[in-house]
Design a protein around this motif. Structure first.
Motif, PDB file in Angstrom:
ATOM      1  N   MET A   1       0.831  -1.187   0.000  1.00 39.23           N
ATOM      2  CA  MET A   1       0.000   0.000   0.000  1.00 39.23           C
ATOM      3  C   MET A   1       0.873   1.248   0.000  1.00 39.23           C
ATOM      4  SD  MET A   1      -2.976  -1.013   2.715  1.00 39.23           S
ATOM      5  CE  MET A   1      -4.003  -2.450   2.464  1.00 39.23           C
ATOM      6  N   ARG A   2       0.630   2.143  -0.932  1.00 42.84           N
ATOM      7  CA  ARG A   2       1.419   3.363  -1.030  1.00 42.84           C
ATOM      8  C   ARG A   2       0.797   4.523  -0.263  1.00 42.84           C
ATOM      9  NH1 ARG A   2       3.276   3.502  -7.428  1.00 42.84           N
ATOM     10  NH2 ARG A   2       4.355   1.471  -7.434  1.00 42.84           N
ATOM     11  N   SER A   3      -0.434   4.361   0.163  1.00 45.03           N
ATOM     12  CA  SER A   3      -1.120   5.432   0.875  1.00 45.03           C
ATOM     13  C   SER A   3      -0.880   5.301   2.371  1.00 45.03           C
ATOM     14  CB  SER A   3      -2.624   5.378   0.574  1.00 45.03           C
ATOM     15  OG  SER A   3      -3.323   6.282   1.406  1.00 45.03           O
ATOM     16  N   VAL A   4      -0.466   6.408   2.988  1.00 46.38           N
ATOM     17  CA  VAL A   4      -0.279   6.414   4.432  1.00 46.38           C
ATOM     18  C   VAL A   4      -1.622   6.197   5.126  1.00 46.38           C
ATOM     19  CG1 VAL A   4       0.446   7.822   6.391  1.00 46.38           C
ATOM     20  CG2 VAL A   4       1.739   7.890   4.252  1.00 46.38           C
ATOM     21  N   ARG A   5      -2.676   6.778   4.569  1.00 48.70           N
ATOM     22  CA  ARG A   5      -3.993   6.602   5.173  1.00 48.70           C
ATOM     23  C   ARG A   5      -4.406   5.141   5.172  1.00 48.70           C
ATOM     24  NH1 ARG A   5      -6.915  11.180   1.671  1.00 48.70           N
ATOM     25  NH2 ARG A   5      -5.745   9.995   0.148  1.00 48.70           N
ATOM     26  N   ALA A   6      -4.168   4.449   4.046  1.00 50.00           N
ATOM     27  CA  ALA A   6      -4.542   3.037   3.970  1.00 50.00           C
ATOM     28  C   ALA A   6      -3.729   2.210   4.958  1.00 50.00           C
ATOM     29  CB  ALA A   6      -4.338   2.517   2.546  1.00 50.00           C
ATOM     30  N   ARG A   7      -2.413   2.496   5.047  1.00 47.83           N
ATOM     31  CA  ARG A   7      -1.584   1.748   5.985  1.00 47.83           C
ATOM     32  C   ARG A   7      -2.002   2.023   7.423  1.00 47.83           C
ATOM     33  NH1 ARG A   7       2.726   3.292   2.469  1.00 47.83           N
ATOM     34  NH2 ARG A   7       3.401   4.894   3.944  1.00 47.83           N
ATOM     35  N   ALA A   8      -2.324   3.281   7.727  1.00 48.30           N
ATOM     36  CA  ALA A   8      -2.753   3.605   9.092  1.00 48.30           C
ATOM     37  C   ALA A   8      -4.079   2.925   9.420  1.00 48.30           C
ATOM     38  CB  ALA A   8      -2.878   5.118   9.250  1.00 48.30           C
ATOM     39  N   ALA A   9      -5.018   2.966   8.479  1.00 48.32           N
ATOM     40  CA  ALA A   9      -6.310   2.320   8.721  1.00 48.32           C
ATOM     41  C   ALA A   9      -6.152   0.819   8.886  1.00 48.32           C
ATOM     42  CB  ALA A   9      -7.274   2.636   7.575  1.00 48.32           C
ATOM     43  N   LEU A  10      -5.338   0.204   8.026  1.00 43.72           N
ATOM     44  CA  LEU A  10      -5.118  -1.239   8.129  1.00 43.72           C
ATOM     45  C   LEU A  10      -4.434  -1.585   9.443  1.00 43.72           C
ATOM     46  CD1 LEU A  10      -5.208  -4.055   6.928  1.00 43.72           C
ATOM     47  CD2 LEU A  10      -3.034  -3.560   5.768  1.00 43.72           C
ATOM     48  N   GLY A  11      -3.412  -0.811   9.806  1.00 46.30           N
ATOM     49  CA  GLY A  11      -2.703  -1.087  11.052  1.00 46.30           C
ATOM     50  C   GLY A  11      -3.602  -0.958  12.259  1.00 46.30           C
ATOM     51  N   ALA A  12      -4.397   0.109  12.299  1.00 40.74           N
ATOM     52  CA  ALA A  12      -5.309   0.290  13.424  1.00 40.74           C
ATOM     53  C   ALA A  12      -6.346  -0.820  13.471  1.00 40.74           C
ATOM     54  CB  ALA A  12      -5.993   1.652  13.330  1.00 40.74           C
ATOM     55  N   THR A  13      -6.839  -1.226  12.321  1.00 36.48           N
ATOM     56  CA  THR A  13      -7.844  -2.289  12.288  1.00 36.48           C
ATOM     57  C   THR A  13      -7.261  -3.607  12.774  1.00 36.48           C
ATOM     58  OG1 THR A  13      -8.908  -1.191  10.401  1.00 36.48           O
ATOM     59  CG2 THR A  13      -9.489  -3.490  10.813  1.00 36.48           C
ATOM     60  N   VAL A  14      -6.045  -3.917  12.337  1.00 37.57           N
ATOM     61  CA  VAL A  14      -5.412  -5.170  12.775  1.00 37.57           C
ATOM     62  C   VAL A  14      -5.181  -5.157  14.282  1.00 37.57           C
ATOM     63  CG1 VAL A  14      -3.298  -6.540  12.618  1.00 37.57           C
ATOM     64  CG2 VAL A  14      -4.371  -5.661  10.547  1.00 37.57           C
ATOM     65  N   VAL A  15      -4.686  -4.033  14.796  1.00 39.98           N
ATOM     66  CA  VAL A  15      -4.430  -3.947  16.239  1.00 39.98           C
ATOM     67  C   VAL A  15      -5.726  -4.097  17.034  1.00 39.98           C
ATOM     68  CG1 VAL A  15      -3.668  -2.407  18.082  1.00 39.98           C
ATOM     69  CG2 VAL A  15      -2.336  -2.586  15.982  1.00 39.98           C
TER      70      VAL A  15
END
Length: 488
Positions: A1-15
């Motif tokens: 994922m090249r989008s910081v927003r997508a990575r942040a959303a995915l990371g928060a969701t996984v956590v």
């Protein structure tokens, strides 16, 4: 994922998913354990009630039991034989034996069979003491923690899971029996299933909410960053370094990034402007000696007798010195680091002064014998600094030029060059260190140089970890002090 927003959303969701799964499993385990313990407690109560009756020598067929459907009971003797079961018990597991048919009372070793009515009112055996039934006594119930197991039972055709408690009891006749009483686990299974179903439904919805909120919050937080990026792209495309990126009103990392970016643009603009002025001034300064030298050579070629050879040599020397200064400044601007040679400034000053045989004013040298005064750096560049300071003093002094070397109060070495000239006005004392700057009242292109000597001296001092300053001298002229860190 090249989008910081997508990575942040995915990371928060996984956590959050991992945290919720862990919390959900913990809740299910605790809920199951609590409900199982409650069922075990209920089963223990039933088992102790039946065991208490056995301890009072109640016959097996007269044992009072609770609702058999909710609390199936199985009683076994020391040999594992079933001596009593609750009504309508068709099958059982988890108690050590799956038998549900009691053995005959005689085979089980029953201690008694009841009152006189059990003998049919026949008094023919009253005189036979050998067959008299002993008077009812009292046994005991094991007070230790009962054994708990999980199993199943089929009561009146309905099969279900139960929590069994096993309590031992001793009859008055000394027979040890074990009472297995069960309590249904249906409530536990239903509660756990309900909570598990709610979690399976609610967890995906909650994760969708977390992902959406994280996406929106990150998008809002990164909106100033996108503005900074667009402005930087516009600055790059237009090459207009006077533009600045927008600074958000917040005090977070993005605001600090914007301020740092603008500070970098300011420094870059100043550097580019200084470079442009340097190129323009260098071109202007080089044009004069080159034009003068060309004119003299052209006149010499046409009229050899009119050739001003000393002037041509002087212009050549001046051009050579200017080229050397420009090359040194270019190396300093490129970040060239000075060497780490140990240099004795006292000896270097004496050497530089001894080579100045053509000065119009003799230079007085004051170097204490307590030396050496050692510093680390480039011997050639430090010699250039001392030479430039002496040239400046010779140019403005009336009758005296003094150079001294001493140890600084807090470590290091101080070289001071003093003249008795007109001095430098206080408001000009920083400006004279700028490149190509000449004070109008005393400096000309003929005898004042190109205005690079003091700029080179300060740049070299800074590169060596020191500083160069100017102040008024007691003699009324200028006093330049070069401070450098010492060795060790």
């Amino acid at each position: 994922m090249r989008s910081v927003r997508a990575r942040a959303a995915l990371g928060a969701t996984v956590v959050v998913a991992l945290a919720l799964i862990g919390a959900g499993l913990s809740v299910l385990l605790v809920l199951r354990a609590n409900l199982t313990d409650q069922a075990g407690l209920q089963a223990e109560v039933v088992a102790r009630e039946v065991a208490g009756q056995l301890a009072l020598d109640v016959p097996y067929d007269r044992l009072e039991m609770r609702d058999e459907e909710d609390n199936p009971v199985q009683v076994t003797d020391e040999d594992g034989r079933v001596v009593a079961v609750s009504k309508d018990l068709r099958a059982i597991s988890g108690t050590g034996t799956d038998r549900v048919t009691p053995v005959p009372a005689q085979a089980a070793g029953a201690s008694g069979s009841g009152s006189d009515d059990d003998n049919g009112g026949d008094d023919s055996n009253d005189d036979d003491d050998s067959h008299a039934t002993p008077a009812p006594g009292r046994g005991e119930v094991d007070s230790d923690e009962p054994d708990f197991t999980n199993g199943t039972a089929n009561v009146d055709g309905e099969r279900a899971d139960y929590r069994f408690a096993s309590v031992r009891a001793t009859t008055p006749a000394g027979v040890t029996l074990t009472v297995h009483a069960g309590a249904p686990l249906a409530a536990e299974q239903e509660a756990v299933g309900t909570v598990r179903g709610a979690m399976l439904i609610g967890l995906p919805l909650l994760l969708l909410v977390v992902a959406g909120v994280t996406w929106l919050v990150t998008r809002r937080a990164l909106r100033p960053v996108e503005g900074i990026r667009r402005e930087m792209a516009a600055i790059t495309a237009s090459e207009d370094l006077s533009r600045r990126v927008p600074e958000p009103g917040s005090r977070d990392e993005v605001a600090r990034l914007a301020r740092t970016t603008n500070e970098t643009l300011t420094a870059l603009e100043a550097s580019v402007d200084r470079q442009r002025r340097f190129v323009a001034d260098a071109s202007h300064e080089l044009r004069s000696p080159i034009a003068s030298l060309r004119t003299q050579l052209e006149v010499g070629a046409a009229h050899p007798e009119l050739l001003d050879l000393p002037g041509a040599v002087a212009d050549t020397v001046r051009l050579q010195a200017l080229a050397a200064d420009l090359l040194l400044l270019a190396r300093l601007d490129a970040g060239e680091r000075p060497g780490r040679t140990v240099v004795d400034l006292g000896a270097l000053v004496r050497e530089e002064v001894s080579q100045r045989t053509g000065d119009r004013i003799a230079v007085t040298v004051s170097v204490p014998e307590s030396g050496p005064f050692e510093v680390a750096g480039s011997r050639g560049q430090l010699a250039r600094v001392i030479g430039n300071l002496l040239d400046n003093a010779e140019r403005h002094a009336r009758s005296a030029v003094t150079v001294s070397v001493r140890a600084a109060e807090r470590g290091g070495v101080v070289v001071a060059v003093t003249d008795d000239g007109a001095g430098v006005p206080p408001d000009e004392r920083e400006r004279i260190f700028e490149r190509f700057v000449r004070l109008d009242d005393a400096r000309t292109r003929d005898d004042g140089g190109a205005g690079l000597g003091l700029a080179i001296a300060r740049d070299v001092a800074v590169r060596h970890g020191g500083r160069l300053t100017v102040d008024g001298a007691r003699e009324g002229g200028a006093r330049f002090e070069l401070r450098l860190p010492g060795v060790g």
